[in-house]
Design an enzyme around this catalytic site. Structure first.
Site, mmCIF file in Angstrom:
data_model
loop_
_atom_site.group_PDB
_atom_site.id
_atom_site.type_symbol
_atom_site.label_atom_id
_atom_site.label_comp_id
_atom_site.label_asym_id
_atom_site.label_seq_id
_atom_site.Cartn_x
_atom_site.Cartn_y
_atom_site.Cartn_z
ATOM 1 N N GLY A 46 40.690 37.819 41.797
ATOM 2 C CA GLY A 46 40.297 37.974 40.433
ATOM 3 C C GLY A 46 39.535 36.949 39.768
ATOM 4 N N GLN A 51 35.575 31.832 33.117
ATOM 5 C CA GLN A 51 35.522 31.133 34.650
ATOM 6 C C GLN A 51 34.004 31.001 34.893
ATOM 7 O OE1 GLN A 51 38.613 33.477 36.469
ATOM 8 N NE2 GLN A 51 38.944 31.510 37.362
ATOM 9 N N CYS A 91 44.464 29.648 40.803
ATOM 10 C CA CYS A 91 43.554 30.057 39.935
ATOM 11 C C CYS A 91 42.283 29.375 40.445
ATOM 12 C CB CYS A 91 43.668 29.673 38.578
ATOM 13 S SG CYS A 91 42.267 29.874 37.372
ATOM 14 N N LEU A 92 41.036 30.180 40.710
ATOM 15 C CA LEU A 92 39.822 29.444 41.287
ATOM 16 C C LEU A 92 39.451 28.501 40.295
ATOM 17 C CD1 LEU A 92 37.873 32.688 42.176
ATOM 18 C CD2 LEU A 92 39.033 31.092 43.711
HETATM 19 ZN ZN ZN Z 1 42.310 32.262 37.080
#
Ligand code: ZN
Length: 165
Positions: A46, A51, A91-92
C-alpha cells in the site's frame, strides 16, 4: 508511469494532514498511476499520498501475492468496523522496521474512484489492515504511533542507530 521518491521517516511531510480531493483531473489519474508504480517497485502492499509528498487524500493498495488486485481510493473513509486483530506491519517510509500493531479486523470503506464515482468496499484480513494503515497516513499518523510506550522506545532507539550508521 514514473516512480516517485518515497519520503522516509522523520520527513515532516509524513506528519501533515492530507486534503480531500475535489477535482477529478487527468493529473489525479497520473498521480495514482505513479503511486501504484512506486508501490510495486518498493515491493509494498500500500502507499498513501503523503509518502510521496502529495498531500491529497489518495491511497493505493494491492495485497495480492501476484500483484493483480490494485485498488485506488480517493477520499477514503471507514464507515464501520468490528473486531480486533494484531499483525506485524512495516512501512515503505520506515524501511527495515517491523512491529506488531492492533487494528480493526473487518472494515467497511467508502471512497471515490479516480473519476469521482462513489463506491463501498468491505475488507478483512491483510487488506483491512493495509487500508487502515494507509488511511492513517492521510492523517499524519504512522504505524509506530500505535505501539506501546515500551515498543515506541525500542523504535526510537532503532531509529537513532539507523541515523548513526
Ligand atoms: Zn506506511
Amino acid at each position: 508511469m514514473t516512480e516517485i521518491p518515497i519520503r522516509i521517516y522523520p520527513d515532516p511531510v509524513l506528519r501533515e494532514k492530507a486534503t480531500a480531493v475535489s477535482t477529478f483531473t487527468p493529473e489525479l489519474g497520473e498521480l495514482l498511476d505513479n503511486m501504484a508504480e512506486t508501490m510495486y517497485h518498493g515491493d509494498g502492499i500500500g502507499l498513501a499520498g503523503p509518502q510521496v509528498a502529495a498531500l491529497q487524500r489518495v491511497i493505493v493498495v494491492d495485497v495480492s501475492p501476484d500483484r493483480s488486485d490494485l485498488i485506488e481510493f480517493v477520499n477514503p473513509e471507514i464507515t464501520s468496523s468490528e473486531g480486533t486483530t494484531s499483525s506485524e506491519e512495516g512501512c515503505l517510509s520506515i524501511p527495515g522496521f517491523r512491529e506488531t500493531v492492533k487494528r480493526k479486523e473487518r472494515i467497511e470503506v467508502k471512497a471515490l474512484t479516480r473519476e469521482g464515482k462513489e463506491f463501498t468496499l468491505e475488507a478483512d484480513g491483510i487488506k483491512a489492515i493495509c487500508i487502515q494503515h494507509e488511511i492513517d497516513h492521510l492523517n499524519g499518523v504512522l504505524f509506530v504511533d500505535h505501539l506501546s510506550r515500551l515498543k515506541r522506545e525500542l523504535f526510537k532507539r532503532w531509529h537513532r542507530k539507523q541515523q548513526e550508521a
